[in-house]
Design a protein around this motif. Structure first.
Motif, PDB file in Angstrom:
ATOM      1  N   ARG A  49      37.253 -22.129 -18.384  1.00 53.70           N
ATOM      2  CA  ARG A  49      37.900 -20.821 -18.203  1.00 53.70           C
ATOM      3  C   ARG A  49      39.276 -20.973 -17.570  1.00 53.70           C
ATOM      4  O   ARG A  49      40.224 -20.278 -17.953  1.00 53.70           O
ATOM      5  CB  ARG A  49      37.008 -19.903 -17.383  1.00 53.70           C
ATOM      6  CG  ARG A  49      35.788 -19.482 -18.184  1.00 53.70           C
ATOM      7  CD  ARG A  49      34.927 -18.515 -17.457  1.00 53.70           C
ATOM      8  NE  ARG A  49      33.788 -18.152 -18.293  1.00 53.70           N
ATOM      9  CZ  ARG A  49      32.703 -17.562 -17.845  1.00 53.70           C
ATOM     10  NH1 ARG A  49      32.610 -17.234 -16.570  1.00 53.70           N
ATOM     11  NH2 ARG A  49      31.708 -17.271 -18.661  1.00 53.70           N
ATOM     12  N   LEU A  50      39.404 -21.880 -16.625  1.00 58.39           N
ATOM     13  CA  LEU A  50      40.707 -22.131 -16.008  1.00 58.39           C
ATOM     14  C   LEU A  50      41.679 -22.685 -17.046  1.00 58.39           C
ATOM     15  O   LEU A  50      42.846 -22.276 -17.104  1.00 58.39           O
ATOM     16  CB  LEU A  50      40.562 -23.100 -14.838  1.00 58.39           C
ATOM     17  CG  LEU A  50      41.833 -23.432 -14.075  1.00 58.39           C
ATOM     18  CD1 LEU A  50      42.476 -22.175 -13.498  1.00 58.39           C
ATOM     19  CD2 LEU A  50      41.525 -24.430 -12.970  1.00 58.39           C
ATOM     20  N   SER A  51      41.191 -23.573 -17.880  1.00 58.07           N
ATOM     21  CA  SER A  51      42.018 -24.126 -18.948  1.00 58.07           C
ATOM     22  C   SER A  51      42.471 -23.027 -19.906  1.00 58.07           C
ATOM     23  O   SER A  51      43.626 -23.005 -20.343  1.00 58.07           O
ATOM     24  CB  SER A  51      41.231 -25.198 -19.706  1.00 58.07           C
ATOM     25  OG  SER A  51      41.962 -25.680 -20.800  1.00 58.07           O
ATOM     26  N   ASP A  52      41.565 -22.099 -20.220  1.00 55.28           N
ATOM     27  CA  ASP A  52      41.908 -20.971 -21.102  1.00 55.28           C
ATOM     28  C   ASP A  52      42.991 -20.093 -20.471  1.00 55.28           C
ATOM     29  O   ASP A  52      43.903 -19.633 -21.161  1.00 55.28           O
ATOM     30  CB  ASP A  52      40.676 -20.128 -21.403  1.00 55.28           C
ATOM     31  CG  ASP A  52      39.688 -20.832 -22.319  1.00 55.28           C
ATOM     32  OD1 ASP A  52      40.062 -21.844 -22.948  1.00 55.28           O
ATOM     33  OD2 ASP A  52      38.533 -20.365 -22.406  1.00 55.28           O
ATOM     34  N   ILE A  53      42.910 -19.881 -19.168  1.00 57.86           N
ATOM     35  CA  ILE A  53      43.921 -19.081 -18.466  1.00 57.86           C
ATOM     36  C   ILE A  53      45.263 -19.804 -18.506  1.00 57.86           C
ATOM     37  O   ILE A  53      46.294 -19.219 -18.838  1.00 57.86           O
ATOM     38  CB  ILE A  53      43.484 -18.780 -17.016  1.00 57.86           C
ATOM     39  CG1 ILE A  53      42.289 -17.824 -17.020  1.00 57.86           C
ATOM     40  CG2 ILE A  53      44.647 -18.218 -16.208  1.00 57.86           C
ATOM     41  CD1 ILE A  53      41.590 -17.708 -15.679  1.00 57.86           C
ATOM     42  N   ASP A  54      45.235 -21.098 -18.187  1.00 54.69           N
ATOM     43  CA  ASP A  54      46.474 -21.889 -18.183  1.00 54.69           C
ATOM     44  C   ASP A  54      47.129 -21.921 -19.563  1.00 54.69           C
ATOM     45  O   ASP A  54      48.349 -21.937 -19.680  1.00 54.69           O
ATOM     46  CB  ASP A  54      46.206 -23.319 -17.713  1.00 54.69           C
ATOM     47  CG  ASP A  54      45.896 -23.405 -16.228  1.00 54.69           C
ATOM     48  OD1 ASP A  54      46.195 -22.435 -15.496  1.00 54.69           O
ATOM     49  OD2 ASP A  54      45.356 -24.446 -15.803  1.00 54.69           O
ATOM     50  N   ALA A  55      46.307 -21.919 -20.622  1.00 52.84           N
ATOM     51  CA  ALA A  55      46.824 -21.998 -21.987  1.00 52.84           C
ATOM     52  C   ALA A  55      47.185 -20.623 -22.553  1.00 52.84           C
ATOM     53  O   ALA A  55      47.632 -20.522 -23.687  1.00 52.84           O
ATOM     54  CB  ALA A  55      45.797 -22.677 -22.887  1.00 52.84           C
ATOM     55  N   GLY A  56      46.942 -19.562 -21.770  1.00 51.79           N
ATOM     56  CA  GLY A  56      47.276 -18.215 -22.229  1.00 51.79           C
ATOM     57  C   GLY A  56      46.239 -17.606 -23.160  1.00 51.79           C
ATOM     58  O   GLY A  56      46.484 -16.573 -23.784  1.00 51.79           O
ATOM     59  N   THR A  60      43.574 -12.992 -16.145  1.00 45.46           N
ATOM     60  CA  THR A  60      42.836 -12.592 -14.948  1.00 45.46           C
ATOM     61  C   THR A  60      43.166 -11.137 -14.635  1.00 45.46           C
ATOM     62  O   THR A  60      44.138 -10.592 -15.163  1.00 45.46           O
ATOM     63  CB  THR A  60      43.227 -13.462 -13.737  1.00 45.46           C
ATOM     64  OG1 THR A  60      44.614 -13.289 -13.460  1.00 45.46           O
ATOM     65  CG2 THR A  60      42.933 -14.927 -13.997  1.00 45.46           C
ATOM     66  N   ILE A  61      42.331 -10.527 -13.807  1.00 38.06           N
ATOM     67  CA  ILE A  61      42.600  -9.174 -13.325  1.00 38.06           C
ATOM     68  C   ILE A  61      42.426  -9.177 -11.814  1.00 38.06           C
ATOM     69  O   ILE A  61      41.729 -10.027 -11.256  1.00 38.06           O
ATOM     70  CB  ILE A  61      41.693  -8.101 -13.975  1.00 38.06           C
ATOM     71  CG1 ILE A  61      40.215  -8.358 -13.649  1.00 38.06           C
ATOM     72  CG2 ILE A  61      41.925  -8.027 -15.471  1.00 38.06           C
ATOM     73  CD1 ILE A  61      39.294  -7.233 -14.086  1.00 38.06           C
ATOM     74  N   SER A  62      43.031  -8.212 -11.167  1.00 37.13           N
ATOM     75  CA  SER A  62      42.934  -8.125  -9.709  1.00 37.13           C
ATOM     76  C   SER A  62      41.561  -7.572  -9.318  1.00 37.13           C
ATOM     77  O   SER A  62      40.851  -6.969 -10.133  1.00 37.13           O
ATOM     78  CB  SER A  62      44.023  -7.206  -9.154  1.00 37.13           C
ATOM     79  OG  SER A  62      43.756  -5.862  -9.548  1.00 37.13           O
ATOM     80  N   THR A  68      37.790  -0.855 -10.245  1.00 44.40           N
ATOM     81  CA  THR A  68      38.049   0.350 -11.038  1.00 44.40           C
ATOM     82  C   THR A  68      37.234   0.312 -12.332  1.00 44.40           C
ATOM     83  O   THR A  68      36.575   1.284 -12.684  1.00 44.40           O
ATOM     84  CB  THR A  68      39.559   0.485 -11.356  1.00 44.40           C
ATOM     85  OG1 THR A  68      40.273   0.562 -10.126  1.00 44.40           O
ATOM     86  CG2 THR A  68      39.836   1.703 -12.195  1.00 44.40           C
ATOM     87  N   ARG A  69      37.281  -0.792 -13.035  1.00 48.61           N
ATOM     88  CA  ARG A  69      36.545  -0.931 -14.301  1.00 48.61           C
ATOM     89  C   ARG A  69      35.040  -0.785 -14.106  1.00 48.61           C
ATOM     90  O   ARG A  69      34.343  -0.284 -14.980  1.00 48.61           O
ATOM     91  CB  ARG A  69      36.843  -2.272 -14.956  1.00 48.61           C
ATOM     92  CG  ARG A  69      38.247  -2.393 -15.485  1.00 48.61           C
ATOM     93  CD  ARG A  69      38.453  -3.708 -16.174  1.00 48.61           C
ATOM     94  NE  ARG A  69      39.835  -3.908 -16.596  1.00 48.61           N
ATOM     95  CZ  ARG A  69      40.225  -4.923 -17.339  1.00 48.61           C
ATOM     96  NH1 ARG A  69      39.373  -5.847 -17.746  1.00 48.61           N
ATOM     97  NH2 ARG A  69      41.502  -5.021 -17.674  1.00 48.61           N
ATOM     98  N   LEU A  70      34.550  -1.233 -12.967  1.00 49.60           N
ATOM     99  CA  LEU A  70      33.104  -1.160 -12.689  1.00 49.60           C
ATOM    100  C   LEU A  70      32.710   0.159 -12.007  1.00 49.60           C
ATOM    101  O   LEU A  70      31.535   0.361 -11.713  1.00 49.60           O
ATOM    102  CB  LEU A  70      32.678  -2.329 -11.822  1.00 49.60           C
ATOM    103  CG  LEU A  70      32.805  -3.710 -12.482  1.00 49.60           C
ATOM    104  CD1 LEU A  70      32.527  -4.804 -11.472  1.00 49.60           C
ATOM    105  CD2 LEU A  70      31.868  -3.829 -13.680  1.00 49.60           C
ATOM    106  N   GLY A  71      33.676   1.014 -11.751  1.00 51.01           N
ATOM    107  CA  GLY A  71      33.385   2.295 -11.101  1.00 51.01           C
ATOM    108  C   GLY A  71      33.043   2.161  -9.636  1.00 51.01           C
ATOM    109  O   GLY A  71      32.271   2.957  -9.097  1.00 51.01           O
ATOM    110  N   LEU A  72      33.604   1.166  -8.985  1.00 54.20           N
ATOM    111  CA  LEU A  72      33.286   0.905  -7.571  1.00 54.20           C
ATOM    112  C   LEU A  72      34.410   1.303  -6.636  1.00 54.20           C
ATOM    113  O   LEU A  72      34.399   0.942  -5.463  1.00 54.20           O
ATOM    114  CB  LEU A  72      32.991  -0.595  -7.377  1.00 54.20           C
ATOM    115  CG  LEU A  72      31.835  -1.162  -8.211  1.00 54.20           C
ATOM    116  CD1 LEU A  72      31.733  -2.650  -8.047  1.00 54.20           C
ATOM    117  CD2 LEU A  72      30.538  -0.473  -7.828  1.00 54.20           C
ATOM    118  N   VAL A  73      35.366   2.069  -7.138  1.00 53.12           N
ATOM    119  CA  VAL A  73      36.504   2.485  -6.311  1.00 53.12           C
ATOM    120  C   VAL A  73      36.025   3.523  -5.296  1.00 53.12           C
ATOM    121  O   VAL A  73      35.275   4.420  -5.616  1.00 53.12           O
ATOM    122  CB  VAL A  73      37.625   3.063  -7.201  1.00 53.12           C
ATOM    123  CG1 VAL A  73      38.788   3.529  -6.343  1.00 53.12           C
ATOM    124  CG2 VAL A  73      38.079   2.034  -8.205  1.00 53.12           C
TER     125      VAL A  73
END
Length: 74
Positions: A49-56, A60-62, A68-73
Motif C-alpha cells: 500500500r505504501l508503494s502504491d501511494i508512492d507510485a501515485g 491518503t486522506i486525513s 466525516t466519511r464514516l459519520g463520526l464527526v
C-alpha cells in the motif's frame, strides 16, 4: 508435523512464559508462529500500500476526512 530444535536459553524463556500463563510450551510456540505469520502477511500488505501511494496509484486522506466519511464527526 514439524520438529524444531531451539537453543536451550530460548526454550527456557518460552517455558518460563508457559509457566506464568498456564499454557503449554507447544501452545506458546504455536501462538508465536501464528503471530509471526500474521505480522509478516500484514507487513507485506502495508508495504504494498505504501508503494502504491508512492507510485501515485493510491491516495491518503486525513483523519478528519475519514471521520466525516464514516459519520463520526462531532
Amino acid at each position: 508435523m514439524i520438529h524444531v530444535t531451539i537453543p536451550e536459553d530460548l526454550e527456557s524463556q518460552v517455558a518460563d512464559l508457559s509457566d506464568d500463563s498456564r499454557r503449554s510450551l507447544d501452545q506458546r510456540l504455536r501462538e508465536a508462529i501464528e503471530q509471526y505469520l500474521w505480522d509478516q502477511k500484514h507487513g507485506e500488505i502495508a508495504l504494498q500500500r505504501l508503494s502504491d501511494i508512492d507510485a501515485g496509484r493510491s491516495q491518503t486522506i486525513s483523519m478528519t476526512e475519514m471521520k466525516t466519511r464514516l459519520g463520526l464527526v462531532d
